[in-house]
Design a protein around this motif. Sequence first.
Motif, PDB file in Angstrom:
ATOM      1  N   ARG A   1       0.806  -1.218   0.000  1.00 43.66           N
ATOM      2  CA  ARG A   1       0.000   0.000   0.000  1.00 43.66           C
ATOM      3  C   ARG A   1       0.840   1.269   0.000  1.00 43.66           C
ATOM      4  O   ARG A   1       0.318   2.351  -0.238  1.00 43.66           O
ATOM      5  CB  ARG A   1      -0.958   0.023   1.191  1.00 43.66           C
ATOM      6  CG  ARG A   1      -0.301   0.036   2.561  1.00 43.66           C
ATOM      7  CD  ARG A   1      -1.377   0.037   3.645  1.00 43.66           C
ATOM      8  NE  ARG A   1      -0.861   0.033   4.991  1.00 43.66           N
ATOM      9  CZ  ARG A   1      -0.586  -1.047   5.695  1.00 43.66           C
ATOM     10  NH1 ARG A   1      -0.773  -2.235   5.145  1.00 43.66           N
ATOM     11  NH2 ARG A   1      -0.130  -0.972   6.925  1.00 43.66           N
ATOM     12  N   HIS A   2       2.113   1.148   0.289  1.00 40.95           N
ATOM     13  CA  HIS A   2       3.009   2.299   0.136  1.00 40.95           C
ATOM     14  C   HIS A   2       4.258   1.830  -0.603  1.00 40.95           C
ATOM     15  O   HIS A   2       4.250   1.793  -1.831  1.00 40.95           O
ATOM     16  CB  HIS A   2       3.311   2.986   1.470  1.00 40.95           C
ATOM     17  CG  HIS A   2       3.386   2.087   2.662  1.00 40.95           C
ATOM     18  ND1 HIS A   2       4.330   1.085   2.768  1.00 40.95           N
ATOM     19  CD2 HIS A   2       2.650   2.048   3.798  1.00 40.95           C
ATOM     20  CE1 HIS A   2       4.166   0.467   3.926  1.00 40.95           C
ATOM     21  NE2 HIS A   2       3.156   1.018   4.574  1.00 40.95           N
ATOM     22  N   ILE A   3       5.314   1.501   0.083  1.00 40.63           N
ATOM     23  CA  ILE A   3       6.513   0.994  -0.599  1.00 40.63           C
ATOM     24  C   ILE A   3       6.218  -0.373  -1.206  1.00 40.63           C
ATOM     25  O   ILE A   3       5.684  -1.267  -0.551  1.00 40.63           O
ATOM     26  CB  ILE A   3       7.688   0.903   0.406  1.00 40.63           C
ATOM     27  CG1 ILE A   3       8.225   2.296   0.719  1.00 40.63           C
ATOM     28  CG2 ILE A   3       8.803   0.022  -0.143  1.00 40.63           C
ATOM     29  CD1 ILE A   3       8.947   2.970  -0.435  1.00 40.63           C
ATOM     30  N   ARG A   4       6.564  -0.512  -2.465  1.00 44.48           N
ATOM     31  CA  ARG A   4       6.399  -1.784  -3.168  1.00 44.48           C
ATOM     32  C   ARG A   4       7.702  -2.568  -3.128  1.00 44.48           C
ATOM     33  O   ARG A   4       8.774  -1.998  -3.008  1.00 44.48           O
ATOM     34  CB  ARG A   4       5.991  -1.523  -4.619  1.00 44.48           C
ATOM     35  CG  ARG A   4       4.684  -0.751  -4.746  1.00 44.48           C
ATOM     36  CD  ARG A   4       4.493  -0.238  -6.149  1.00 44.48           C
ATOM     37  NE  ARG A   4       3.266   0.563  -6.266  1.00 44.48           N
ATOM     38  CZ  ARG A   4       3.072   1.494  -7.172  1.00 44.48           C
ATOM     39  NH1 ARG A   4       4.025   1.770  -8.070  1.00 44.48           N
ATOM     40  NH2 ARG A   4       1.934   2.166  -7.213  1.00 44.48           N
ATOM     41  N   TYR A   5       7.589  -3.865  -3.274  1.00 45.24           N
ATOM     42  CA  TYR A   5       8.796  -4.694  -3.262  1.00 45.24           C
ATOM     43  C   TYR A   5       9.747  -4.266  -4.389  1.00 45.24           C
ATOM     44  O   TYR A   5      10.967  -4.275  -4.203  1.00 45.24           O
ATOM     45  CB  TYR A   5       8.430  -6.171  -3.392  1.00 45.24           C
ATOM     46  CG  TYR A   5       8.036  -6.816  -2.072  1.00 45.24           C
ATOM     47  CD1 TYR A   5       7.365  -6.094  -1.090  1.00 45.24           C
ATOM     48  CD2 TYR A   5       8.334  -8.146  -1.813  1.00 45.24           C
ATOM     49  CE1 TYR A   5       7.000  -6.671   0.110  1.00 45.24           C
ATOM     50  CE2 TYR A   5       7.979  -8.739  -0.604  1.00 45.24           C
ATOM     51  CZ  TYR A   5       7.318  -7.999   0.349  1.00 45.24           C
ATOM     52  OH  TYR A   5       6.965  -8.576   1.550  1.00 45.24           O
ATOM     53  N   GLN A   6       9.199  -3.887  -5.530  1.00 47.28           N
ATOM     54  CA  GLN A   6      10.066  -3.450  -6.627  1.00 47.28           C
ATOM     55  C   GLN A   6      10.768  -2.139  -6.284  1.00 47.28           C
ATOM     56  O   GLN A   6      11.913  -1.919  -6.697  1.00 47.28           O
ATOM     57  CB  GLN A   6       9.268  -3.283  -7.923  1.00 47.28           C
ATOM     58  CG  GLN A   6      10.146  -3.019  -9.145  1.00 47.28           C
ATOM     59  CD  GLN A   6      11.172  -4.125  -9.372  1.00 47.28           C
ATOM     60  OE1 GLN A   6      10.842  -5.310  -9.342  1.00 47.28           O
ATOM     61  NE2 GLN A   6      12.426  -3.749  -9.575  1.00 47.28           N
ATOM     62  N   ASP A   7      10.101  -1.262  -5.521  1.00 49.59           N
ATOM     63  CA  ASP A   7      10.764  -0.042  -5.052  1.00 49.59           C
ATOM     64  C   ASP A   7      12.038  -0.387  -4.283  1.00 49.59           C
ATOM     65  O   ASP A   7      13.079   0.257  -4.452  1.00 49.59           O
ATOM     66  CB  ASP A   7       9.855   0.768  -4.114  1.00 49.59           C
ATOM     67  CG  ASP A   7       8.659   1.376  -4.805  1.00 49.59           C
ATOM     68  OD1 ASP A   7       8.757   1.697  -6.004  1.00 49.59           O
ATOM     69  OD2 ASP A   7       7.624   1.531  -4.128  1.00 49.59           O
ATOM     70  N   VAL A   8      11.935  -1.384  -3.423  1.00 47.67           N
ATOM     71  CA  VAL A   8      13.077  -1.769  -2.602  1.00 47.67           C
ATOM     72  C   VAL A   8      14.228  -2.227  -3.494  1.00 47.67           C
ATOM     73  O   VAL A   8      15.385  -1.836  -3.287  1.00 47.67           O
ATOM     74  CB  VAL A   8      12.676  -2.873  -1.604  1.00 47.67           C
ATOM     75  CG1 VAL A   8      13.865  -3.267  -0.737  1.00 47.67           C
ATOM     76  CG2 VAL A   8      11.517  -2.409  -0.723  1.00 47.67           C
ATOM     77  N   ARG A   9      13.901  -3.023  -4.480  1.00 43.64           N
ATOM     78  CA  ARG A   9      14.947  -3.489  -5.409  1.00 43.64           C
ATOM     79  C   ARG A   9      15.551  -2.320  -6.180  1.00 43.64           C
ATOM     80  O   ARG A   9      16.766  -2.272  -6.397  1.00 43.64           O
ATOM     81  CB  ARG A   9      14.362  -4.522  -6.367  1.00 43.64           C
ATOM     82  CG  ARG A   9      13.882  -5.802  -5.685  1.00 43.64           C
ATOM     83  CD  ARG A   9      13.398  -6.828  -6.692  1.00 43.64           C
ATOM     84  NE  ARG A   9      13.000  -8.068  -6.052  1.00 43.64           N
ATOM     85  CZ  ARG A   9      11.769  -8.344  -5.664  1.00 43.64           C
ATOM     86  NH1 ARG A   9      10.795  -7.456  -5.856  1.00 43.64           N
ATOM     87  NH2 ARG A   9      11.489  -9.494  -5.082  1.00 43.64           N
ATOM     88  N   ASP A  10      14.708  -1.380  -6.583  1.00 41.38           N
ATOM     89  CA  ASP A  10      15.200  -0.237  -7.362  1.00 41.38           C
ATOM     90  C   ASP A  10      16.027   0.724  -6.510  1.00 41.38           C
ATOM     91  O   ASP A  10      16.937   1.392  -7.015  1.00 41.38           O
ATOM     92  CB  ASP A  10      14.021   0.517  -7.974  1.00 41.38           C
ATOM     93  CG  ASP A  10      13.296  -0.288  -9.050  1.00 41.38           C
ATOM     94  OD1 ASP A  10      13.886  -1.263  -9.573  1.00 41.38           O
ATOM     95  OD2 ASP A  10      12.134   0.052  -9.361  1.00 41.38           O
ATOM     96  N   LEU A  11      15.707   0.794  -5.225  1.00 42.59           N
ATOM     97  CA  LEU A  11      16.423   1.714  -4.346  1.00 42.59           C
ATOM     98  C   LEU A  11      17.820   1.232  -4.006  1.00 42.59           C
ATOM     99  O   LEU A  11      18.735   2.044  -3.780  1.00 42.59           O
ATOM    100  CB  LEU A  11      15.640   1.916  -3.042  1.00 42.59           C
ATOM    101  CG  LEU A  11      14.453   2.873  -3.118  1.00 42.59           C
ATOM    102  CD1 LEU A  11      13.518   2.650  -1.933  1.00 42.59           C
ATOM    103  CD2 LEU A  11      14.929   4.320  -3.154  1.00 42.59           C
TER     104      LEU A  11
END
Length: 239
Positions: free
Chosen positions: A49-59
């Motif tokens: 609902r906020h940070i997505r798992y793909q966000d974590v990988r991209d960060l």
Amino acid sequence: MTKLSVNINKIATLRNARGHNRPDVLQVARDCERFGAQGITVHPRPDERHIRYQDVRDLKPLVTTEFNIEGNPTPDFIELVRAVRPEQVTLVPDAPDAITSNAGWDTIRHQEYLRGIVQEFKQMGCRVSIFLDPVEELVRAAATTGTDRIELYTEAYATGYHQDREAAVAPYREAAALAQQLGLGVNAGHDLDLDNLAFLHQQLPGLAEVSIGHALVCDALYLGLENTIQLYLRQLINN
């Protein structure tokens, strides 16, 4: 100096409200670092609902300070950590439907489970921190798991701060002192803001890191992100 890690979950919440990429979570993380933050924190949840798992990988390749991933060590979370290998993993026992983290670990009841999880993450090269209420018995039990740090859950401190800040901080001071005696580093987070942060910092010598998101983002709406980060950093200067 105590490090400031900015939790960018609320930035992702705002982005997700429109389904596009504004604000850009990756750019905000870069800017937070550019403005002085010494770490970036994310807390992905199963519903994204906020940070997505793909966000974590991209960060991961973009964060140049310390990347801290918080969450309940479900199988999906463990796989995410294995793929990303952040500098720090903070174990938080939140239920999937929790609006926000609302309790620390019962490190006595879950001691064996936590010991296995801590060992697994440390073998990945991650520092491990356990989210914890300021209770001495829980601190002692946390020390037996092999964790590197604890993160003191500071909602009770923030709630009691304006009524009696000495009483509110007392259990945190005692828990932090005990943790350090047992060889644990001490982090803190939840409901910390520009009103209550400096006093907590003064009362917890050796505090390694604070993770702040909601209040910081709210302040940034009025004060601007760069100015807000600088204001929070000033609360962490030893006076």
